[in-house]
Design a protein around this motif. Structure first.
Motif, PDB file in Angstrom:
ATOM      1  N   VAL A  20       0.841  -1.205   0.000  1.00 31.85           N
ATOM      2  CA  VAL A  20       0.000   0.000   0.000  1.00 31.85           C
ATOM      3  C   VAL A  20       0.875   1.253   0.000  1.00 31.85           C
ATOM      4  N   TRP A  21       1.872   1.286   0.891  1.00 33.89           N
ATOM      5  CA  TRP A  21       2.745   2.467   0.994  1.00 33.89           C
ATOM      6  C   TRP A  21       3.617   2.625  -0.242  1.00 33.89           C
ATOM      7  N   PHE A  22       4.179   1.519  -0.730  1.00 32.12           N
ATOM      8  CA  PHE A  22       5.110   1.602  -1.854  1.00 32.12           C
ATOM      9  C   PHE A  22       4.394   2.005  -3.133  1.00 32.12           C
ATOM     10  N   SER A  23       3.265   1.382  -3.422  1.00 35.11           N
ATOM     11  CA  SER A  23       2.531   1.717  -4.648  1.00 35.11           C
ATOM     12  C   SER A  23       1.973   3.133  -4.579  1.00 35.11           C
ATOM     13  N   GLY A  24       1.509   3.539  -3.402  1.00 33.16           N
ATOM     14  CA  GLY A  24       0.951   4.878  -3.265  1.00 33.16           C
ATOM     15  C   GLY A  24       1.982   5.980  -3.354  1.00 33.16           C
TER      16      GLY A  24
END
Length: 256
Positions: free
Chosen positions: A175-179
């Motif tokens: 979630v954090w990396f893609s966002g």
């Protein structure tokens, strides 16, 4: 009050952290792709901007992270400190790894490296990206461990475990990396627009158009990033406990 202050300060930290995380991944990918080309290619506009601004952005992300770190200790207290103790050695390794990443970001800008050892740049950027991924992983693991019950903490401590493995960790990290890429693309677009405004003022007397064209792939990467973030968020939401899901869709979470 503390929850509102935490979310507000975390948002500021998140903007800079996203720029650093996605930016280092972008440059690492570009450096590796350039290494396989027969002729050394000139860095793209986005890569050149990231290489120039990432050291400053990392410094800003670290200093902006001080406030939410203080508030999260107030909000979680016992849970926060317990997780720190259980993961003590790897938790403490975050600081030296960030210091290494900070100096590596300045090393990649040095004329000495570009002139004498340009072949090392892809490896350098892979090391920088690894440092940031390790920090993100450690924070995620620490937080999820803090949410566990006393029985698991006791068992974890008695068995002297080093890693806390849960399905939620890769999903939350995803979630954090893609966002991070959608935020980075937006900030890069602002940077290019600001540079074009400066160039327009400097070259108004000569009637020359020296504007930087907006890279078309920024919008594409940003949209893909948003879609992937939604997908991973749904997957992460499904893995959460029922009482946590009720809080996320309840009245307290609505303003945030």
């Amino acid at each position: 009050m503390y929850l509102t202050l935490y979310v507000g300060t975390l948002t500021l930290h998140m903007l800079l952290m996203h720029y650093v995380l996605a930016g280092s991944a972008w440059v690492a990918w570009d450096s590796i792709a350039s290494a396989f080309k027969s002729k050394p290619a000139t860095p793209s506009v986005t890569t050149a901007l990231l290489q120039d601004w990432l050291p400053f952005a990392l410094g800003g992300a670290i200093t902006a992270g001080v406030a939410p770190l203080l508030f999260v200790q107030i909000l979680y207290q016992r849970e926060f400190y317990t997780a720190n103790l259980l993961l003590f050695h790897r938790w403490m390794s975050i600081l030296p790894i960030l210091i290494v990443a900070f100096y590596l970001l300045y090393l990649q800008k040095s004329p000495w490296l570009n002139q004498r050892l340009p072949s090392l740049k892809p490896w350098l950027w892979m090391m920088i990206l690894f440092c940031f991924l390790f920090v993100g992983y450690s924070w995620t693991e620490n937080h999820l461990l803090s949410l566990q019950n006393q029985d698991l903490w006791t068992r974890f401590f008695a068995d002297r475990e080093i890693f806390f493995a849960r399905m939620e960790i890769p999903l939350r990290l995803s979630v954090w990396f893609s966002g991070a890429f959608s935020t980075m693309c937006l900030i890069l677009s602002w940077q290019i627009n600001v540079q074009n405004s400066v160039k327009s003022i400097e070259n108004s007397a000569t009637n020359k158009d020296l504007k930087i064209s907006q890279p078309s792939n920024l919008a594409e990467v940003g949209l893909i990033s948003i879609l992937m973030t939604i997908t991973f968020s749904v997957g992460y939401y499904i893995t959460l406990a029922e009482d946590t899901r009720r809080v996320l869709v309840g009245g307290l979470a609505f303003p945030y």
